[in-house]
Scaffold this active site. Structure first.
Site, mmCIF file in Angstrom:
data_model
loop_
_atom_site.group_PDB
_atom_site.id
_atom_site.type_symbol
_atom_site.label_atom_id
_atom_site.label_comp_id
_atom_site.label_asym_id
_atom_site.label_seq_id
_atom_site.Cartn_x
_atom_site.Cartn_y
_atom_site.Cartn_z
ATOM 1 N N SER A 64 0.685 -1.174 0.033
ATOM 2 C CA SER A 64 -0.009 -0.005 0.025
ATOM 3 C C SER A 64 0.745 1.346 -0.010
ATOM 4 O O SER A 64 2.007 1.125 0.149
ATOM 5 C CB SER A 64 -0.987 -0.011 1.283
ATOM 6 O OG SER A 64 -0.219 0.543 2.360
ATOM 7 N N ASP A 65 0.158 2.315 -0.200
ATOM 8 C CA ASP A 65 0.921 3.655 0.181
ATOM 9 C C ASP A 65 0.828 3.969 1.428
ATOM 10 O O ASP A 65 0.095 3.311 2.259
ATOM 11 C CB ASP A 65 0.570 4.702 -0.842
ATOM 12 C CG ASP A 65 1.690 5.588 -1.129
ATOM 13 O OD1 ASP A 65 2.817 5.619 -0.344
ATOM 14 O OD2 ASP A 65 1.767 6.628 -2.157
ATOM 15 N N TRP A 66 1.397 4.983 1.914
ATOM 16 C CA TRP A 66 1.755 5.412 3.335
ATOM 17 C C TRP A 66 0.053 5.750 3.836
ATOM 18 O O TRP A 66 -0.927 6.511 3.373
ATOM 19 C CB TRP A 66 2.229 6.881 3.279
ATOM 20 C CG TRP A 66 2.716 7.249 4.462
ATOM 21 C CD1 TRP A 66 1.825 8.480 5.309
ATOM 22 C CD2 TRP A 66 3.724 7.300 5.351
ATOM 23 N NE1 TRP A 66 2.431 8.741 6.346
ATOM 24 C CE2 TRP A 66 3.774 8.210 6.426
ATOM 25 C CE3 TRP A 66 4.857 6.524 4.986
ATOM 26 C CZ2 TRP A 66 4.951 8.046 7.304
ATOM 27 C CZ3 TRP A 66 5.807 6.669 5.936
ATOM 28 C CH2 TRP A 66 6.104 7.488 7.022
ATOM 29 N N ASP A 109 -2.655 3.977 3.796
ATOM 30 C CA ASP A 109 -3.759 4.175 2.715
ATOM 31 C C ASP A 109 -4.780 2.925 2.974
ATOM 32 O O ASP A 109 -5.940 3.180 2.547
ATOM 33 C CB ASP A 109 -3.328 4.067 1.424
ATOM 34 C CG ASP A 109 -3.049 5.516 0.745
ATOM 35 O OD1 ASP A 109 -3.372 6.426 1.511
ATOM 36 O OD2 ASP A 109 -1.920 5.448 -0.091
#
Ligand code: BGC
Length: 762
Positions: free
Chosen positions: A305-307, A309
């Site tokens: 995932s991104d930060w 998210d």
């Protein structure tokens, strides 16, 4: 007879070698699968959920420290919470020694204090060089790298980054960015390889092969991360992480191909787009994460995932009514690892969800197998520790050389009326503007700190444009009242500029954008800031020759000042060697060859890409009306001047009609008709004259950069097949329809006819 015997002998030998290589590979693969399975059999649900959890370094550092490990916190993360991956720096870049100390402690805990001795996968953003390694040389951001049109340079820059990252003990790099720069307001524009799908695909694949090398076990390789899958770069509003609305055929024809090329180039991991497409957050979408990414692109690596998210599916997107439901959604959609990153909520919820039967353990096994496989492929199970000898072997001088070459090749000369450039060797110049004596704007995001704004973190040897000019011309020939602080009033002082200009023939006006990253770079006006435009007007009013240097991450509008400025150089974010490269180009020590990787718009109401459809041109256009009707950029994609001149001749295609299996050869003669050596990116464009989905007026299909001595001619050769000219049809499938196509290179144009219904003989 002898020849044929010999041939037979060798061909048997080759078959044998190929067979043994293949069976070794197969054996290694089976061996790895068996080891992964063996581990999975031993692991608890908690250990599996932990492998899928990634936390930031803050969670293992002593309170108040930016880099000292707190052994209790470290034990808690790795032993109690079983985390499989850690990322990031806290605050700023670390020295090689600090990295070694951190990675040693992390890996020691992982392999000595956990039951299954599984090493940690440490990830970092090394976006344009090893930007979190103190003192490291940084390369131009991707817009500049794309302007070089030199895939070999992109590959080498990635390899140099990988060598240093691996030498610090880190094995995972969250790069490259594969979004398309088609929304110039978007603050991460500078991280992209530009607006064109072919260019982005080529550059992205080159970067991935530079990072990953032949084998991830190599001392000079790291796992790459294609990101941000998918649609991040096209927010409708231009604001970071706001919704995108993307028709399926645009997704497939423009946004997916760079990721497809990245998978083919061997990208080991993917990071997911924080945003949403057509109302569906990508982190919650099985369609994007599983059906397309796995099913269609065949991606077998780790999807992270991104930060923060995952939880944002609840807190921001509001598609999950609880944080726990957010975890369920993301994992069921196909996510392998959550960059949580500040707590253990993902881990806790995931364990609960499996124990309650809402997620099967089998589903966890799929993701954990991918993560473990990557750890095996990186050689972490054999030796997880940083190899300190690698750091001593780094040839940092050669890194500077490549960074300078990249910065030089990125420089894009946009305008040179009456050959105002290069400046004469005995020029006396006035340097003015906020980027004239500012180091951080030359680098911007991901430069020693996240935003690149903190000048105290930069190597003291990094030159500003002012310092580079003083070095080249002597301080006595350079007048500059600009200060190092981008925002300082002195940098916009019109009165001072008028006074200083009295003594010089040329004003080199250094404008552009301050350093920023992600959301901190959001703007609501694409025009260059008013104080900079006022400074430019004042410079123009002096009557001196004004040269504009643009140090910026995206094309800020300059149409109010451009007509009165004879020379314009686009420098992008050229980084460590940028000031020297700018100076070398302006003084003519280097002949520029950069080509714009995006369309430079002239007006904010006219943001149209070079490969627009014919129908994007204003229909009621006529004399005295809207002018050119919808596509009037300041400078088009592919634009870039040289100090020499090039001509194109003799465009030839091997056949004027072709069929599905045919591969056409296209040749053109390129001549340097000027008086100095120069490089030229030769670009082949095509146009589909009629198609069932309204065709683009122009599409880049191939490019090749060649160097030519004065007076030299070279024949440049490309191959083109039906696949190169395809588009995504109404049914969402790629097709090349029968009919006429135009092919052109420079001013040379020809037509070819395609027949999809006959089979080729070649
Ligand atoms: C960015 C990613 C980056 C991650 C980790 C996020 O905010 O969007 O590109 O890799 O942070 O630093």
């Amino acid at each position: 007879m002898t020849v044929s015997l010999k041939y037979k002998k060798y061909s048997r030998l080759f078959t044998l070698i190929a067979f043994s290589l293949l069976s070794n590979l197969l054996f290694a693969q089976q061996d790895m699968d068996a080891k992964v399975q063996e581990l999975l059999n031993k692991m608890t649900i908690e250990e599996k959920a932990g492998q899928m959890t990634q936390v930031t370094i803050d969670l293992i550092l002593k309170d108040g420290s930016n880099y000292e490990i707190d052994t209790e916190k470290l034990k808690h993360a790795i032993v109690d919470m079983h985390v499989g991956s850690i990322l990031n720096v806290k605050g700023h870049a670390y020295s090689m020694d600090t990295w070694h100390t951190i990675l040693e402690a992390v890996q020691k805990t992982a392999v000595e204090a956990t039951p299954n001795h599984i090493p940690i996968l440490y990830g970092i953003d090394a976006i344009h060089g090893p930007n979190y390694l103190q003192g490291a040389t940084l390369f131009p951001h991707n817009t500049g790298m794309a302007a070089t049109r030199n895939t070999e340079l992109v590959k080498e820059a990635a390899h140099i980054t990988a060598q240093q990252t691996r030498a610090s003990g880190i094995t995972w790099d969250f790069d490259p960015v594969l979004g398309l720069a088609r929304q110039p307001l978007w603050p991460r524009f500078e991280e992209t390889f530009g607006e064109d799908v072919y260019l982005v695909s080529q550059m992205g694949a080159a970067a991935i092969s530079g990072y990953e090398q032949e084998d991830l076990r190599s001392n000079t390789a790291v796992a790459s991360c294609m990101k941000h899958y998918i649609g991040y770069s096209l927010p409708l509003s231009g604001k970071d992480r706001t919704p995108a609305y993307i028709p399926e055929y645009i997704l497939r024809e423009y946004l997916l191909p760079p990721f497809e090329a990245a998978v083919k180039a061997g990208a080991s991991t993917a990071m997911i787009n924080s945003g949403e497409i057509n109302g569906i957050p990508v982190h919650a979408s099985k369609y994007y994460l599983t059906d397309i990414l796995r099913g269609e692109l065949g991606f077998e690596g780790v999807a992270v995932s991104d930060w923060e998210d995952v939880i944002r599916l609840h807190t921001r997107h509001r598609v999950a009514d609880s944080p726990k439901e957010a975890v369920r959604m993301a994992v069921e959609a196909g996510l392998d690892m959550s960059m949580v990153p500040f707590d253990y909520s993902f881990y806790n919820y995931l364990v609960q969800l499996v124990k309650e039967g809402a997620i099967t353990e089998k589903r966890l096994d799929e993701s954990v197998a991918r993560i473990l496989k990557l750890k095996f492929r990186l050689g972490l199970f054999d030796d997880p520790y940083p190899n300190k000898k690698l750091a001593a072997k780094l040839n940092t001088e050669s890194f500077d050389k490549y960074a300078l070459q990249a910065a030089l090749e990125s420089m894009t000369l946009l305008k040179n009326d009456d050959n105002v450039l290069p400046l004469p060797a005995n020029a006396k110049i006035l340097l003015a503007g906020p980027t004239a004596h500012n180091v951080t704007s030359l680098h911007s995001s991901w430069s020693y700190t996240w935003t690149g704004e903190d000048e105290s973190q930069y190597p003291t040897t990094t030159l500003t444009i002012k310092e580079a000019f003083e070095k080249a011309l002597g301080a006595e020939n350079v007048i500059c009242s600009a200060t190092r602080d981008f925002a300082a009033a002195a940098n916009y002082d019109v009165g001072q500029l008028k006074k200083d200009a009295a003594e010089v023939d040329y004003i080199v006006l250094c404008l552009g954008e301050k350093a920023y990253a992600e959301g901190l770079g959001v703007i609501d006006d694409l025009n260059l800031d008013a104080p900079q435009l006022e400074l430019a007007q004042a410079a123009i009013a002096t009557g001196k020759k004004v040269i504009l240097v643009l140090v910026e991450g995206r094309p800020r509008l300059i149409s109010s000042i451009e007509p009165k400025i004879p020379g314009i150089l686009m420098a992008y974010r050229p980084s460590t060697m940028g000031a020297q490269a700018i100076t070398d180009v302006l003084l003519g020590n280097y002949n520029p060859s950069g080509k714009l990787p995006f369309t430079y718009p002239a007006r904010s109401g006219d943001i149209v890409m070079y490969d627009h459809k014919g129908t994007e041109v204003f229909r009621e256009d006529g004399p005295g009306d809207y002018g050119d009707g919808g596509f009037r950029p300041m400078f088009p994609f592919g634009h870039g001047l040289s100090y020499t001149t090039f001509t194109y001749n003799d465009l030839q295609v091997s056949a004027s009609a072709f069929r599905p299996e045919d591969i056409l050869t296209v040749t053109v003669k390129v001549s340097n008709t000027g008086s100095r050596k120069g490089s030229q990116a030769v670009e082949l464009y095509s146009r589909d004259l009629y198609a069932t989905v309204t065709p683009s007026v122009k599409r880049l299909r191939k490019f090749k950069k060649v160097e030519l001595a004065a007076g030299e001619t070279k024949t440049v050769r490309f191959t083109v097949s039906a696949k190169d000219l395809a588009f995504v049809g109404e049914d969402g499938k790629w097709i090349t329809e029968s009919g006429d196509f135009e092919i052109w290179i420079g001013d040379q144009k020809t037509s070819i006819r395609y027949d999809q219904n006959t089979s080729g003989t070649r």
